[in-house]
Design a protein around this motif. Sequence first.
Motif, mmCIF file in Angstrom:
data_model
loop_
_atom_site.group_PDB
_atom_site.id
_atom_site.type_symbol
_atom_site.label_atom_id
_atom_site.label_comp_id
_atom_site.label_asym_id
_atom_site.label_seq_id
_atom_site.Cartn_x
_atom_site.Cartn_y
_atom_site.Cartn_z
ATOM 1 N N GLN A 1 0.817 -1.210 0.000
ATOM 2 C CA GLN A 1 0.000 0.000 0.000
ATOM 3 C C GLN A 1 0.855 1.266 0.000
ATOM 4 O OE1 GLN A 1 -2.340 -0.618 3.508
ATOM 5 N NE2 GLN A 1 -3.905 -1.845 2.486
ATOM 6 N N GLN A 2 2.127 1.133 0.385
ATOM 7 C CA GLN A 2 3.002 2.290 0.494
ATOM 8 C C GLN A 2 4.000 2.373 -0.654
ATOM 9 O OE1 GLN A 2 4.834 2.361 4.384
ATOM 10 N NE2 GLN A 2 2.966 1.717 5.397
ATOM 11 N N ALA A 3 3.718 1.663 -1.726
ATOM 12 C CA ALA A 3 4.679 1.549 -2.825
ATOM 13 C C ALA A 3 5.076 2.904 -3.409
ATOM 14 C CB ALA A 3 4.109 0.650 -3.920
ATOM 15 N N ASP A 4 4.162 3.870 -3.422
ATOM 16 C CA ASP A 4 4.463 5.168 -4.030
ATOM 17 C C ASP A 4 4.812 6.245 -2.998
ATOM 18 O OD1 ASP A 4 1.935 5.238 -2.958
ATOM 19 O OD2 ASP A 4 1.031 6.385 -4.603
ATOM 20 N N TRP A 5 5.053 5.859 -1.747
ATOM 21 C CA TRP A 5 5.406 6.820 -0.695
ATOM 22 C C TRP A 5 6.909 7.046 -0.689
ATOM 23 C CZ3 TRP A 5 2.354 5.391 4.394
ATOM 24 C CH2 TRP A 5 0.980 5.404 4.110
ATOM 25 N N ASP A 6 7.316 8.256 -0.263
ATOM 26 C CA ASP A 6 8.749 8.482 -0.107
ATOM 27 C C ASP A 6 9.200 7.944 1.256
ATOM 28 O OD1 ASP A 6 8.110 10.390 1.870
ATOM 29 O OD2 ASP A 6 8.393 12.085 0.519
ATOM 30 N N ALA A 7 10.527 7.953 1.466
ATOM 31 C CA ALA A 7 11.084 7.314 2.663
ATOM 32 C C ALA A 7 10.655 8.001 3.951
ATOM 33 C CB ALA A 7 12.606 7.292 2.567
ATOM 34 N N ALA A 8 10.564 9.322 3.939
ATOM 35 C CA ALA A 8 10.190 10.035 5.162
ATOM 36 C C ALA A 8 8.769 9.688 5.580
ATOM 37 C CB ALA A 8 10.327 11.546 4.944
ATOM 38 N N ARG A 9 7.884 9.550 4.620
ATOM 39 C CA ARG A 9 6.500 9.207 4.944
ATOM 40 C C ARG A 9 6.416 7.762 5.430
ATOM 41 N NH1 ARG A 9 1.289 9.327 0.835
ATOM 42 N NH2 ARG A 9 -0.309 9.038 2.427
ATOM 43 N N ARG A 10 7.206 6.880 4.841
ATOM 44 C CA ARG A 10 7.226 5.487 5.297
ATOM 45 C C ARG A 10 7.758 5.396 6.732
ATOM 46 N NH1 ARG A 10 9.571 2.039 0.121
ATOM 47 N NH2 ARG A 10 7.906 2.595 -1.335
ATOM 48 N N LEU A 11 8.722 6.240 7.044
ATOM 49 C CA LEU A 11 9.260 6.242 8.408
ATOM 50 C C LEU A 11 8.172 6.603 9.412
ATOM 51 C CD1 LEU A 11 11.768 6.093 10.297
ATOM 52 C CD2 LEU A 11 11.969 8.575 9.972
ATOM 53 N N GLU A 12 7.390 7.622 9.105
ATOM 54 C CA GLU A 12 6.316 8.010 10.021
ATOM 55 C C GLU A 12 5.268 6.906 10.129
ATOM 56 O OE1 GLU A 12 6.430 10.573 12.044
ATOM 57 O OE2 GLU A 12 8.379 11.044 11.146
ATOM 58 N N SER A 13 5.049 6.171 9.051
ATOM 59 C CA SER A 13 4.131 5.030 9.101
ATOM 60 C C SER A 13 4.697 3.934 9.999
ATOM 61 C CB SER A 13 3.904 4.485 7.688
ATOM 62 O OG SER A 13 3.030 3.384 7.700
ATOM 63 N N TYR A 14 6.007 3.762 9.935
ATOM 64 C CA TYR A 14 6.692 2.795 10.793
ATOM 65 C C TYR A 14 6.510 3.187 12.257
ATOM 66 C CZ TYR A 14 10.541 -0.485 11.849
ATOM 67 O OH TYR A 14 11.303 -1.538 12.293
ATOM 68 N N PHE A 15 6.705 4.470 12.551
ATOM 69 C CA PHE A 15 6.469 4.951 13.905
ATOM 70 C C PHE A 15 5.014 4.717 14.312
ATOM 71 C CE2 PHE A 15 9.983 8.388 13.456
ATOM 72 C CZ PHE A 15 10.950 7.441 13.740
ATOM 73 N N GLY A 16 4.112 4.905 13.359
ATOM 74 C CA GLY A 16 2.690 4.751 13.644
ATOM 75 C C GLY A 16 2.321 3.358 14.098
ATOM 76 N N LEU A 17 3.039 2.342 13.615
ATOM 77 C CA LEU A 17 2.766 0.973 14.062
ATOM 78 C C LEU A 17 3.032 0.833 15.557
ATOM 79 C CD1 LEU A 17 4.243 -1.277 11.225
ATOM 80 C CD2 LEU A 17 1.869 -0.606 11.601
ATOM 81 N N SER A 18 4.123 1.416 16.019
ATOM 82 C CA SER A 18 4.437 1.366 17.452
ATOM 83 C C SER A 18 3.362 2.080 18.260
ATOM 84 C CB SER A 18 5.803 2.015 17.717
ATOM 85 O OG SER A 18 6.825 1.304 17.068
ATOM 86 N N ILE B 1 2.826 -5.124 23.148
ATOM 87 C CA ILE B 1 4.134 -5.208 22.499
ATOM 88 C C ILE B 1 3.914 -5.705 21.078
ATOM 89 C CG2 ILE B 1 6.387 -6.347 22.546
ATOM 90 C CD1 ILE B 1 6.137 -6.517 25.556
ATOM 91 N N CYS B 2 4.702 -5.221 20.143
ATOM 92 C CA CYS B 2 4.523 -5.648 18.754
ATOM 93 C C CYS B 2 4.845 -7.141 18.633
ATOM 94 C CB CYS B 2 5.395 -4.827 17.810
ATOM 95 S SG CYS B 2 7.164 -5.100 18.021
ATOM 96 N N PRO B 3 4.244 -7.827 17.659
ATOM 97 C CA PRO B 3 4.470 -9.279 17.534
ATOM 98 C C PRO B 3 5.926 -9.647 17.310
ATOM 99 C CG PRO B 3 3.275 -8.398 15.639
ATOM 100 C CD PRO B 3 3.262 -7.341 16.676
ATOM 101 N N SER B 4 6.663 -8.826 16.556
ATOM 102 C CA SER B 4 8.075 -9.161 16.348
ATOM 103 C C SER B 4 8.839 -9.113 17.664
ATOM 104 C CB SER B 4 8.707 -8.202 15.326
ATOM 105 O OG SER B 4 8.652 -6.868 15.786
ATOM 106 N N GLY B 5 8.443 -8.213 18.565
ATOM 107 C CA GLY B 5 9.074 -8.150 19.874
ATOM 108 C C GLY B 5 8.770 -9.368 20.718
ATOM 109 N N ILE B 6 7.516 -9.820 20.661
ATOM 110 C CA ILE B 6 7.121 -11.033 21.394
ATOM 111 C C ILE B 6 7.919 -12.232 20.899
ATOM 112 C CG2 ILE B 6 5.257 -12.700 21.727
ATOM 113 C CD1 ILE B 6 4.787 -10.342 23.430
ATOM 114 N N PHE B 7 7.951 -12.410 19.580
ATOM 115 C CA PHE B 7 8.605 -13.594 19.026
ATOM 116 C C PHE B 7 10.119 -13.543 19.231
ATOM 117 C CE2 PHE B 7 4.754 -13.467 16.111
ATOM 118 C CZ PHE B 7 4.074 -14.420 16.837
ATOM 119 N N SER B 8 10.708 -12.351 19.205
ATOM 120 C CA SER B 8 12.139 -12.238 19.471
ATOM 121 C C SER B 8 12.451 -12.628 20.917
ATOM 122 C CB SER B 8 12.617 -10.807 19.222
ATOM 123 O OG SER B 8 12.457 -10.444 17.874
#
Length: 205
Positions: A75-92, A102-109
Amino acid sequence: MSIGSDSKNDTRKRILDLAEELLLTRGYNGFSYQHISSALGVRNAAIHYHFPKKNDLGVALIQRYRRRFQRFIEQQADWDAARRLESYFGLSDQYYRQDKQICPSGIFSTEFQTLPDDMREEAAAFIDEMRQWAVAIVREGRDAGQMAYSGAPEAVGMLLFSALQGGLQLARIDEAALPMLKEQARTMLGLAEPIQNNDTRTIEG
């Protein structure tokens, strides 16, 4: 599709949804089929019908996470890197707002060494996909001239990924942890101000 089949699929989804909630609040080793059956008002046999063993349920959960994550990236294929970074922050932020999960990757780690082999394989692939996403963001950001930082993209992306994982755990104790980490990450990447991102897409569903 028959009505009976619909009912079975609905029960399977309800089991997965509740197992996901338990996973993100208790961890994989912190819940049993009894927790699920009690909450759903069904017998344990109903859960075993769909997932004969708990690791079957665990593998199904991780595979669902991986499918969601791939759709999220697409869904983010046409976004620039700065916008993707904020989306990454948004997941947290999203996980924190949901009962300080806690995010699932944190649980599994965290629980990786205690997971069954088939879950380890799926978890390792999922964690690597998320880590590589962070690496891709910072690499594309520097290539496009949006970000400036010292070090290799692989190391900086891994640092970003690790910081957000750990930040979610620390935020359970100190609610200022996530905002502070995000501000420092922007500084580290040479971004003076956060990019406004009004998109509300998540990896839920």
